[in-house]
Motif scaffolding. Structure first.
Motif, PDB file in Angstrom:
ATOM      1  N   GLN A 193      -4.850  -6.926  10.943  1.00  0.00           N
ATOM      2  CA  GLN A 193      -4.268  -6.376   9.711  1.00  0.00           C
ATOM      3  C   GLN A 193      -2.936  -7.030   9.386  1.00  0.00           C
ATOM      4  OE1 GLN A 193      -5.251  -3.456   7.872  1.00  0.00           O
ATOM      5  NE2 GLN A 193      -7.052  -2.897   9.043  1.00  0.00           N
ATOM      6  N   GLU A 206      13.852  -4.882   7.058  1.00  0.00           N
ATOM      7  CA  GLU A 206      13.141  -3.710   6.563  1.00  0.00           C
ATOM      8  C   GLU A 206      12.291  -4.043   5.341  1.00  0.00           C
ATOM      9  OE1 GLU A 206      15.909  -0.407   6.102  1.00  0.00           O
ATOM     10  OE2 GLU A 206      15.237   0.111   8.110  1.00  0.00           O
ATOM     11  N   TYR A 252       8.230  -7.420   4.091  1.00  0.00           N
ATOM     12  CA  TYR A 252       6.966  -7.437   3.361  1.00  0.00           C
ATOM     13  C   TYR A 252       7.183  -7.618   1.868  1.00  0.00           C
ATOM     14  CZ  TYR A 252       2.719  -6.760   5.946  1.00  0.00           C
ATOM     15  OH  TYR A 252       1.609  -6.981   6.681  1.00  0.00           O
ATOM     16  N   PHE A 303       5.759 -10.617  -0.553  1.00  0.00           N
ATOM     17  CA  PHE A 303       4.787 -10.429  -1.622  1.00  0.00           C
ATOM     18  C   PHE A 303       5.359 -10.644  -3.012  1.00  0.00           C
ATOM     19  CE2 PHE A 303       2.476  -8.397   1.762  1.00  0.00           C
ATOM     20  CZ  PHE A 303       1.189  -8.788   1.502  1.00  0.00           C
ATOM     21  N   VAL A 315      -5.697  -5.280  -2.815  1.00  0.00           N
ATOM     22  CA  VAL A 315      -5.483  -5.292  -1.360  1.00  0.00           C
ATOM     23  C   VAL A 315      -4.030  -5.635  -1.063  1.00  0.00           C
ATOM     24  CG1 VAL A 315      -6.005  -6.501   0.784  1.00  0.00           C
ATOM     25  CG2 VAL A 315      -7.849  -5.899  -0.751  1.00  0.00           C
ATOM     26  N   ALA A 316      -3.542  -6.692  -1.724  1.00  0.00           N
ATOM     27  CA  ALA A 316      -2.170  -7.136  -1.472  1.00  0.00           C
ATOM     28  C   ALA A 316      -1.171  -6.040  -1.845  1.00  0.00           C
ATOM     29  CB  ALA A 316      -1.885  -8.408  -2.254  1.00  0.00           C
ATOM     30  N   LEU A 317      -1.393  -5.380  -2.972  1.00  0.00           N
ATOM     31  CA  LEU A 317      -0.459  -4.327  -3.389  1.00  0.00           C
ATOM     32  C   LEU A 317      -0.476  -3.171  -2.385  1.00  0.00           C
ATOM     33  CD1 LEU A 317      -1.228  -4.299  -7.208  1.00  0.00           C
ATOM     34  CD2 LEU A 317       0.963  -4.845  -6.160  1.00  0.00           C
ATOM     35  N   GLN A 354      -1.123  -3.399   0.715  1.00  0.00           N
ATOM     36  CA  GLN A 354      -0.440  -3.842   1.922  1.00  0.00           C
ATOM     37  C   GLN A 354       1.073  -3.833   1.742  1.00  0.00           C
ATOM     38  OE1 GLN A 354      -1.618  -4.599   5.023  1.00  0.00           O
ATOM     39  NE2 GLN A 354      -3.508  -3.719   4.278  1.00  0.00           N
ATOM     40  N   ILE A 355       1.547  -4.088   0.520  1.00  0.00           N
ATOM     41  CA  ILE A 355       3.000  -4.014   0.292  1.00  0.00           C
ATOM     42  C   ILE A 355       3.465  -2.588   0.535  1.00  0.00           C
ATOM     43  CG2 ILE A 355       4.863  -4.231  -1.382  1.00  0.00           C
ATOM     44  CD1 ILE A 355       3.370  -6.337  -2.780  1.00  0.00           C
ATOM     45  N   TRP A 403       2.070  -0.379   2.335  1.00  0.00           N
ATOM     46  CA  TRP A 403       1.996  -0.131   3.778  1.00  0.00           C
ATOM     47  C   TRP A 403       3.206  -0.744   4.485  1.00  0.00           C
ATOM     48  CZ3 TRP A 403       1.653  -3.505   7.938  1.00  0.00           C
ATOM     49  CH2 TRP A 403       1.406  -2.896   9.175  1.00  0.00           C
ATOM     50  N   VAL A 429       6.140  -1.429   3.325  1.00  0.00           N
ATOM     51  CA  VAL A 429       7.371  -0.684   3.044  1.00  0.00           C
ATOM     52  C   VAL A 429       7.382   0.611   3.847  1.00  0.00           C
ATOM     53  CG1 VAL A 429       8.613   0.592   1.269  1.00  0.00           C
ATOM     54  CG2 VAL A 429       7.726  -1.681   0.777  1.00  0.00           C
ATOM     55  N   ARG A 466       7.930  -0.416   7.582  1.00  0.00           N
ATOM     56  CA  ARG A 466       9.122  -1.150   7.986  1.00  0.00           C
ATOM     57  C   ARG A 466      10.430  -0.586   7.454  1.00  0.00           C
ATOM     58  NH1 ARG A 466       7.906  -6.494   8.946  1.00  0.00           N
ATOM     59  NH2 ARG A 466       6.426  -6.615  10.643  1.00  0.00           N
ATOM     60  N   TRP A 467      10.415   0.033   6.281  1.00  0.00           N
ATOM     61  CA  TRP A 467      11.681   0.478   5.699  1.00  0.00           C
ATOM     62  C   TRP A 467      12.060   1.795   6.360  1.00  0.00           C
ATOM     63  CZ3 TRP A 467      12.771   0.139  -0.262  1.00  0.00           C
ATOM     64  CH2 TRP A 467      14.155   0.116  -0.463  1.00  0.00           C
ATOM     65  N   ILE A 468      12.476   1.653   7.628  1.00  0.00           N
ATOM     66  CA  ILE A 468      12.607   2.821   8.485  1.00  0.00           C
ATOM     67  C   ILE A 468      13.675   3.781   7.985  1.00  0.00           C
ATOM     68  CG2 ILE A 468      13.198   3.521  10.846  1.00  0.00           C
ATOM     69  CD1 ILE A 468      11.896   0.783  11.668  1.00  0.00           C
ATOM     70  N   SER A 469      14.747   3.243   7.388  1.00  0.00           N
ATOM     71  CA  SER A 469      15.835   4.135   6.981  1.00  0.00           C
ATOM     72  C   SER A 469      15.382   5.112   5.904  1.00  0.00           C
ATOM     73  CB  SER A 469      17.032   3.305   6.489  1.00  0.00           C
ATOM     74  OG  SER A 469      16.601   2.377   5.518  1.00  0.00           O
ATOM     75  N   LEU A 507      -4.999  -0.107   4.928  1.00  0.00           N
ATOM     76  CA  LEU A 507      -6.196  -0.615   4.261  1.00  0.00           C
ATOM     77  C   LEU A 507      -7.412   0.249   4.610  1.00  0.00           C
ATOM     78  CD1 LEU A 507      -7.453  -2.815   2.522  1.00  0.00           C
ATOM     79  CD2 LEU A 507      -7.712  -4.201   4.561  1.00  0.00           C
TER      80      LEU A 507
END
Lengths: 286, 329
Positions: free
Chosen positions: A218, A259, A262, A266, B112-114, B116-117, B119, B121, B124-127, B234
């Motif tokens: 993934q 952070e 991604y 994209f 799919v790409a959108l 994944q974006i 996902w 965020v 990863r955008w932990i804060s 996904l």
């Protein structure tokens, strides 16, 4: 300054890895008109195969080649046994690849467990190489060289051989290619197996850097998607350039805005989509 | 008669908490309803517009995350729900503008790409999103003083939203707009020639579909009182697409049947085996290869085929050709 150069070097190495992954993806998409959603899974499968082969006592390179061949055979079977049953129904084919990707992911989880497994860097390539005053991991240099060799080999295959001419004809106009006597459906199997094998090989080559873990598929699939959307489908040059663009974006994104890595990755894709829907080097897909 | 069936159906659905009794099964019923709303929303796009989205879990998740963040920042539930739906509508509009740049498989890849974006965020955008640990909310709303804290309470609230969703989508499907949307699916050129603005029709359908994904996302948030990146992966998009496809695209009851099927198999399967994803993938492959038009029409086709084998002459007239599946290119 040095940090930047090292980062740039890493980006190029990662771009090389992405090229191995996405060249096949792009060819499959160009010829068969399907985004092969198992591509990330094939990458992961190759890496897991190599883990087992190395555990059996094979060296790194034989394991990499054998794993690539194994994944190529697997890909050929998938094309023959599943995708072949849905001729012309691209959407159904995509859904089959999606379903398969879940099955492969779960099968790998069952077979190799949930812990990340590191693949040992081959002994000859351990340590660092000094380029003027900058220390650079030797293995990453090797990846760059491998990627360039494969790029040249693929270019030669596509541009200089009869098979390549037939593949190009199939990409350009499958209907006419059939009329002039090219067995396009056999090309499908060959290209699918070739793309799968490249992805599996890339998985092994990437192993020492990325290691292998559930979810690797993934992580890699969107990167291949971005490369092909950026570069355009069916274009070797496109996936070559796209791979390095993505390699840079990904590495610099990770380093500077961890952070939002991604989003950094994209965003350019979205810009390209808005300005050039068929990618930088692509042509309109009917 | 039709009205009578609807009324009886509603009474039966409303009475579910009484006749199943057990909280566990009531919760499964709530899950089925909320996923049915999600699947119905996606079906607007997949079934009526012929556009296959593999990024709808992104919209579902955006609603759930926005709702969770608003609630945890102290706003009341009413504001949170409105805010979350507004954010989802906005996101759906952006998704639509980008995804409609491509047609057919290009559309699938962009969604799919959108997804994944979103996902990426969320993960990863932990804060903001708290990464893999997800966000919890402490309370469920109390509309008009009714408590949704218990399983039947939440079930009835979900049922009410479900009824509204079914009604809205049924009206949508038979409306002139729904007809023009099916027109863009089947005959885009003729629709252009007739003066329809295809892009705008598809755009509005996407936003409408995204809206119901958002509604389902909020219900999911209240159901679980928790949201994590798993929700926008996904797999989640594929799961809801499986619901739509397995039940039969372009029908009103197909996605509902599909949602029931997938939720039940998922719960049953996960009680016995650990590897739900393998089963999901296998069902997916099997359905696409053996019954591309969905379980309900597919079973009907096999039935007709069986009859035709037995009585070759009698049923020939009755066996209509199977509906063709356009990939929308």
């Amino acid at each position: 300054m040095k940090l930047w150069l090292v980062l740039a070097g890493n980006s190029i190495a990662f771009g090389g890895l992405l090229f191995l992954l996405s060249a096949g993806f792009s060819l499959i998409f160009g010829l068969m008109r399907i985004p092969n959603l198992t591509h990330g899974s094939l990458f992961m499968l190759g890496a897991y195969f190599a883990v087992s082969l190395i555990a059996l006592g094979f060296g790194f390179w034989p394991a990499a080649v054998l794993a690539g061949v194994g994944v190529a055979i697997f890909g050929g079977l998938v094309e023959r046994l599943l995708l072949r049953r849905l001729p012309g129904a691209e959407l159904a084919q995509v859904l089959v690849t999606l379903g398969l990707s879940f099955m492969i992911a779960d099968a790998c989880l069952m077979g190799w467990g949930g812990d990340p497994i590191a693949i040992e860097t081959p002994p000859a390539l351990q340590g660092a190489t000094y380029l003027s005053s900058i220390a650079f991991p030797t293995y990453r240099l090797a990846i760059i060289i491998i990627a360039v060799i494969f790029a040249i080999a693929l270019w030669a295959l596509l541009d200089r051989t009869r098979l390549g001419a037939m593949i190009r004809a199939g990409v350009d106009d499958p209907a006419i290619a059939r009329v002039v006597g090219i067995r396009v459906s056999r090309l499908f199997t060959i290209v699918f197996a070739l793309g799968a094998g490249l992805a599996g090989f890339a998985g092994v080559i990437g192993g020492p850097i990325l290691s292998v873990y559930p979810g690797l598929d993934q992580d890699m699939l969107p990167l291949a998607l971005v490369v092909v959307i950026l570069g355009g489908s069916g274009s070797l040059v496109g996936s070559f350039v796209g791979s390095f663009v993505v390699g840079f974006l990904y590495n610099f994104g990770q380093a500077m805005l961890p952070e939002l890595a991604y989003v950094v990755l994209f965003l350019p894709m979205l810009v390209v989509l808005v300005l050039r829907p068929h990618g930088l080097f692509g042509r309109a897909v009917s | 008669v039709k009205r009578l069936v609807i009324v009886i159906g509603l009474v039966l659905l409303a009475a579910v908490p009484f006749w199943v009794g057990n909280t566990y099964y009531v919760n499964i019923a709530s899950q089925i309803l909320l996923y049915a709303i999600f699947a119905l929303g996606l079906n607007v796009l997949v079934g009526y517009a012929g556009l296959v989205s593999l990024g709808h879990a992104g919209l579902f998740g955006i609603a759930a995350y926005a709702g969770a963040l608003l609630i945890n920042s102290g706003s009341n539930h009413f504001v949170a729900i409105l805010g979350a739906l507004a954010v989802t509508l906005f996101a759906a509009a952006i998704f639509a503008i980008l995804a409609l740049r491509g047609t057919g498989l290009g559309f699938v890849m962009i969604t799919v790409a959108l997804g994944q974006i979103v996902w990426g965020v969320a993960y990863r955008w932990i804060s903001i999103t708290n990464g893999d640990n997800g966000i919890s909310i402490a309370t469920r709303p109390r509309p008009l003083g009714l408590s949704l804290a218990t399983a039947p309470g939440l079930y009835w609230a979900t049922l009410m939203v479900f009824v509204v969703a079914v009604a809205a989508i049924a009206i949508f499907a038979v409306s002139p707009f729904g007809a023009s949307l099916r027109g863009t699916r089947d005959q885009p050129r003729r629709m252009t020639a007739l003066g329809y603005h295809i892009w705008m029709i598809r755009f509005l359908a996407f936003v409408f579909s995204g809206f119901w994904s958002g509604v389902a996302g909020m219900l999911f948030l209240y159901y679980n009182q928790f949201v994590s990146p798993q929700v926008v992966a996904l797999n989640a998009s594929a799961e809801v697409l499986l619901m739509v496809i397995s039940g039969g695209t372009g029908t009103l009851f197909g996605p509902i049947a599909g949602a029931a099927l997938v939720v039940i198999i998922k719960n049953v399967a996960s009680a016995y085996i650990e590897h739900w994803n393998f089963v999901l993938g296998a069902i997916f492959v099997a359905i696409v290869i053996c019954m591309p038009e969905g379980l309900v029409p597919g079973s009907a086709r096999l039935w007709r085929w069986g009859l035709a084998k037995l009585h070759p002459d009698a049923t020939r007239a009755a066996s209509a050709p199977a509906p063709r599946h356009e990939s929308g290119i």
